[in-house]
Design a protein around this motif. Structure first.
Motif, PDB file in Angstrom:
ATOM      1  N   THR A   1     128.916 114.309   4.693  1.00 25.92           N
ATOM      2  CA  THR A   1     129.302 115.486   3.910  1.00 25.92           C
ATOM      3  C   THR A   1     129.089 115.236   2.427  1.00 25.92           C
ATOM      4  N   LEU A   2     129.509 114.060   1.964  1.00 28.08           N
ATOM      5  CA  LEU A   2     129.312 113.704   0.559  1.00 28.08           C
ATOM      6  C   LEU A   2     127.834 113.618   0.219  1.00 28.08           C
ATOM      7  N   MET A   3     127.038 113.092   1.141  1.00 28.93           N
ATOM      8  CA  MET A   3     125.596 113.000   0.944  1.00 28.93           C
ATOM      9  C   MET A   3     124.989 114.384   0.750  1.00 28.93           C
ATOM     10  N   SER A   4     125.424 115.331   1.537  1.00 31.17           N
ATOM     11  CA  SER A   4     124.884 116.682   1.449  1.00 31.17           C
ATOM     12  C   SER A   4     125.343 117.377   0.174  1.00 31.17           C
ATOM     13  N   VAL A   5     126.615 117.209  -0.168  1.00 32.74           N
ATOM     14  CA  VAL A   5     127.137 117.828  -1.389  1.00 32.74           C
ATOM     15  C   VAL A   5     126.474 117.224  -2.612  1.00 32.74           C
ATOM     16  N   GLU A   6     126.286 115.894  -2.604  1.00 27.84           N
ATOM     17  CA  GLU A   6     125.645 115.215  -3.734  1.00 27.84           C
ATOM     18  C   GLU A   6     124.226 115.712  -3.953  1.00 27.84           C
ATOM     19  N   ARG A   7     123.495 115.905  -2.866  1.00 27.39           N
ATOM     20  CA  ARG A   7     122.115 116.380  -2.996  1.00 27.39           C
ATOM     21  C   ARG A   7     122.079 117.837  -3.440  1.00 27.39           C
ATOM     22  N   PHE A   8     123.087 118.618  -3.025  1.00 31.63           N
ATOM     23  CA  PHE A   8     123.102 120.037  -3.381  1.00 31.63           C
ATOM     24  C   PHE A   8     123.493 120.238  -4.845  1.00 31.63           C
ATOM     25  N   LEU A   9     124.504 119.506  -5.277  1.00 25.88           N
ATOM     26  CA  LEU A   9     124.975 119.660  -6.643  1.00 25.88           C
ATOM     27  C   LEU A   9     124.121 118.897  -7.646  1.00 25.88           C
ATOM     28  N   ALA A  10     123.328 117.947  -7.125  1.00 26.64           N
ATOM     29  CA  ALA A  10     122.373 117.175  -7.936  1.00 26.64           C
ATOM     30  C   ALA A  10     123.034 116.207  -8.907  1.00 26.64           C
ATOM     31  N   ARG A  11     124.340 116.024  -8.839  1.00 28.44           N
ATOM     32  CA  ARG A  11     124.970 115.010  -9.672  1.00 28.44           C
ATOM     33  C   ARG A  11     126.364 114.676  -9.146  1.00 28.44           C
ATOM     34  N   LYS A  12     126.718 113.387  -9.256  1.00 27.39           N
ATOM     35  CA  LYS A  12     128.047 112.912  -8.865  1.00 27.39           C
ATOM     36  C   LYS A  12     128.476 111.796  -9.800  1.00 27.39           C
ATOM     37  N   LYS A  13     129.727 111.826 -10.220  1.00 25.08           N
ATOM     38  CA  LYS A  13     130.247 110.786 -11.097  1.00 25.08           C
ATOM     39  C   LYS A  13     131.298 109.971 -10.357  1.00 25.08           C
ATOM     40  N   ALA A  14     131.464 108.739 -10.803  1.00 25.10           N
ATOM     41  CA  ALA A  14     132.465 107.839 -10.235  1.00 25.10           C
ATOM     42  C   ALA A  14     132.326 107.734  -8.721  1.00 25.10           C
ATOM     43  N   LEU A  15     131.087 107.512  -8.266  1.00 26.15           N
ATOM     44  CA  LEU A  15     130.840 107.463  -6.822  1.00 26.15           C
ATOM     45  C   LEU A  15     131.549 106.278  -6.175  1.00 26.15           C
ATOM     46  N   ASP A  16     131.641 105.154  -6.862  1.00 28.26           N
ATOM     47  CA  ASP A  16     132.301 103.986  -6.288  1.00 28.26           C
ATOM     48  C   ASP A  16     133.768 104.274  -5.971  1.00 28.26           C
ATOM     49  N   ARG A  17     134.455 104.921  -6.884  1.00 32.53           N
ATOM     50  CA  ARG A  17     135.861 105.275  -6.634  1.00 32.53           C
ATOM     51  C   ARG A  17     135.975 106.273  -5.491  1.00 32.53           C
TER      52      ARG A  17
ATOM     53  N   LEU B   1     133.968 106.509  -2.955  1.00 31.22           N
ATOM     54  CA  LEU B   1     133.724 105.807  -1.702  1.00 31.22           C
ATOM     55  C   LEU B   1     134.963 105.033  -1.249  1.00 31.22           C
ATOM     56  N   VAL B   2     135.665 104.409  -2.196  1.00 33.02           N
ATOM     57  CA  VAL B   2     136.909 103.708  -1.846  1.00 33.02           C
ATOM     58  C   VAL B   2     137.931 104.696  -1.295  1.00 33.02           C
ATOM     59  N   PHE B   3     138.069 105.836  -1.960  1.00 27.66           N
ATOM     60  CA  PHE B   3     138.991 106.871  -1.480  1.00 27.66           C
ATOM     61  C   PHE B   3     138.585 107.362  -0.101  1.00 27.66           C
ATOM     62  N   LEU B   4     137.292 107.492   0.129  1.00 23.25           N
ATOM     63  CA  LEU B   4     136.771 107.961   1.419  1.00 23.25           C
ATOM     64  C   LEU B   4     137.174 107.022   2.553  1.00 23.25           C
ATOM     65  N   TRP B   5     136.989 105.721   2.355  1.00 20.38           N
ATOM     66  CA  TRP B   5     137.338 104.748   3.394  1.00 20.38           C
ATOM     67  C   TRP B   5     138.844 104.689   3.613  1.00 20.38           C
ATOM     68  N   ILE B   6     139.626 104.786   2.535  1.00 18.04           N
ATOM     69  CA  ILE B   6     141.092 104.790   2.674  1.00 18.04           C
ATOM     70  C   ILE B   6     141.538 106.004   3.482  1.00 18.04           C
ATOM     71  N   ALA B   7     140.945 107.165   3.195  1.00 24.21           N
ATOM     72  CA  ALA B   7     141.278 108.375   3.945  1.00 24.21           C
ATOM     73  C   ALA B   7     140.922 108.227   5.419  1.00 24.21           C
ATOM     74  N   ALA B   8     139.779 107.582   5.704  1.00 21.92           N
ATOM     75  CA  ALA B   8     139.371 107.364   7.095  1.00 21.92           C
ATOM     76  C   ALA B   8     140.382 106.479   7.823  1.00 21.92           C
ATOM     77  N   PHE B   9     140.878 105.429   7.156  1.00 30.53           N
ATOM     78  CA  PHE B   9     141.903 104.572   7.751  1.00 30.53           C
ATOM     79  C   PHE B   9     143.188 105.352   8.016  1.00 30.53           C
ATOM     80  N   ILE B  10     143.589 106.181   7.063  1.00 26.27           N
ATOM     81  CA  ILE B  10     144.850 106.920   7.201  1.00 26.27           C
ATOM     82  C   ILE B  10     144.772 107.918   8.353  1.00 26.27           C
ATOM     83  N   PHE B  11     143.672 108.663   8.433  1.00 29.24           N
ATOM     84  CA  PHE B  11     143.550 109.671   9.488  1.00 29.24           C
ATOM     85  C   PHE B  11     143.400 109.047  10.875  1.00 29.24           C
ATOM     86  N   SER B  12     143.098 107.757  10.933  1.00 32.95           N
ATOM     87  CA  SER B  12     142.962 107.079  12.224  1.00 32.95           C
ATOM     88  C   SER B  12     144.267 106.460  12.717  1.00 32.95           C
ATOM     89  N   ILE B  13     145.323 106.518  11.924  1.00 35.88           N
ATOM     90  CA  ILE B  13     146.606 105.925  12.317  1.00 35.88           C
ATOM     91  C   ILE B  13     147.152 106.488  13.628  1.00 35.88           C
TER      92      ILE B  13
END
Length: 332
Positions: free
Chosen positions: A103-119, A121-133
């Motif tokens: 989803t982020l890949m598609s939004v990034e390509r559509f909007l043509a710019r993204k800032k603070a991608l590293d942060r 991505l960290v939030f993305l993985w944390i959210a994935a862990f939380i939703f898997s509890i």
């Protein structure tokens, strides 16, 4: 899967083991190749390539659990309930992270710019862990026909099942793919207007990843939807509810196979796309594909335009200087 073993060795054991074995044989090395290529050879990584790297890691984490599933299919689940919970938790985390990444890949390509991608991505993985509890709370090792398996979840109440299943289906499927449909619906109208042929190819490649993910995870969420419907109609139509629950249980087998196949297909898509770049880039291999995707990122394009503009400006100034010099040396 173990429940299928009673139907005969060919159908219940050999065929699933072959499918899972092939998924591991092709998928694990393929994703390792993608990871190694990006880390080793792609120095200036665009946002899209960085997202492809994380997606390959998620797929690899799913595939490395395959030997345990193959063994449990051929024999029985002998690794205990904590390992069952941990492995299914890992797979669910990768499911959430994969759909978030795509989803982020598609939004990034559509909007043509993204800032603070590293942060992000960290939030993305944390959210994935939380939703898997919820998997940790509900996943069990169940015994059927004398064999233990790690395929089913046990809920404390219908309300708990409704909340957990609805959360997984909405967050892990409906919401992300609604965003994907909107983004790619808008993007498709722009593809025909692109002047760079290979930008179209890289866009189609990412769209293929989205389509494969949708196909491979749809059976899992169809099973979830059937489970939700069975809960809703259980009091009024108990027989129909039981039939829906059985259908949902059968979807577990199909969904399980499709999950592993989905993690296998992505590197194959990259390799086919890399072949299509051979004539223009005059080199073969996935390395050139990923380098090309990086070069087509919005930032790279802006730098290239700036360089061309500057060079044209310098050429214009040089031309003006030469004209002035000619005038200066001409006699009156």
């Amino acid at each position: 899967l173990n429940a299928m073993a009673s139907d005969g060795p060919d159908v219940g054991i050999v065929v699933p083991c072959v499918i899972l074995g092939l998924s591991f044989l092709f998928g694990a090395p393929g994703n390792l190749l993608v990871i190694w290529t990006i880390v080793r050879h792609v120095k200036r990584r665009s946002h899209t390539v960085l997202l492809i790297l994380h997606l390959a890691v998620a797929d690899l984490l799913v595939l490395i659990t395959l030997p345990l599933w193959i063994y449990s299919l051929a024999h029985s689940w002998v690794f205990g309930e904590p390992a069952c919970k941990a492995i299914v938790f890992l797979i669910n985390t990768c499911m959430y992270s994969s759909v978030f990444l795509i989803t982020l890949m598609s939004v990034e390509r559509f909007l043509a710019r993204k800032k603070a991608l590293d942060r992000l991505l960290v939030f993305l993985w944390i959210a994935a862990f939380i939703f898997s509890i919820p998997v940790i709370l509900t996943q069990i090792v169940d015994e059927e026909k004398g064999l233990e398996n790690c395929l089913y979840r046990q809920y404390q109440s219908d309300t708990q099942e409704l909340v957990f299943v609805l959360l997984e289906t909405f967050v892990g499927y409906i919401l992300p793919f609604s965003i994907l449909v909107i983004c790619y619906g808008c993007l498709c109208s722009k593809i025909t207007k692109m002047t760079f042929k290979f930008k179209q190819k890289s866009t189609i490649l990412i769209a293929s990843v989205v389509i494969v993910f949708a196909i491979c995870w749809t059976p899992h969420h169809i099973g979830n939807i059937l489970s939700l419907i069975s809960i809703a109609v259980e009091k009024s139509y108990p027989e129909q509810a039981a039939s829906l629950k059985n259908a949902s249980s059968m979807m577990t087998f199909i969904a399980g196979a499709m999950v592993f196949i989905g993690s296998t297909v992505n590197p194959i898509l990259y390799m086919f796309a890399a072949r299509s770049f051979r004539t223009s880039l005059q080199e073969t291999g996935i390395q050139k594909l990923l380098q090309h995707i990086s070069s087509m990122s919005p930032g790279e394009g802006n730098r290239e335009v700036s360089f061309v503009s500057k060079r044209q400006s310098n050429q214009t100034n040089s031309s003006m200087c030469k004209q002035v010099c000619r005038v200066a040396v001409q006699p009156c």
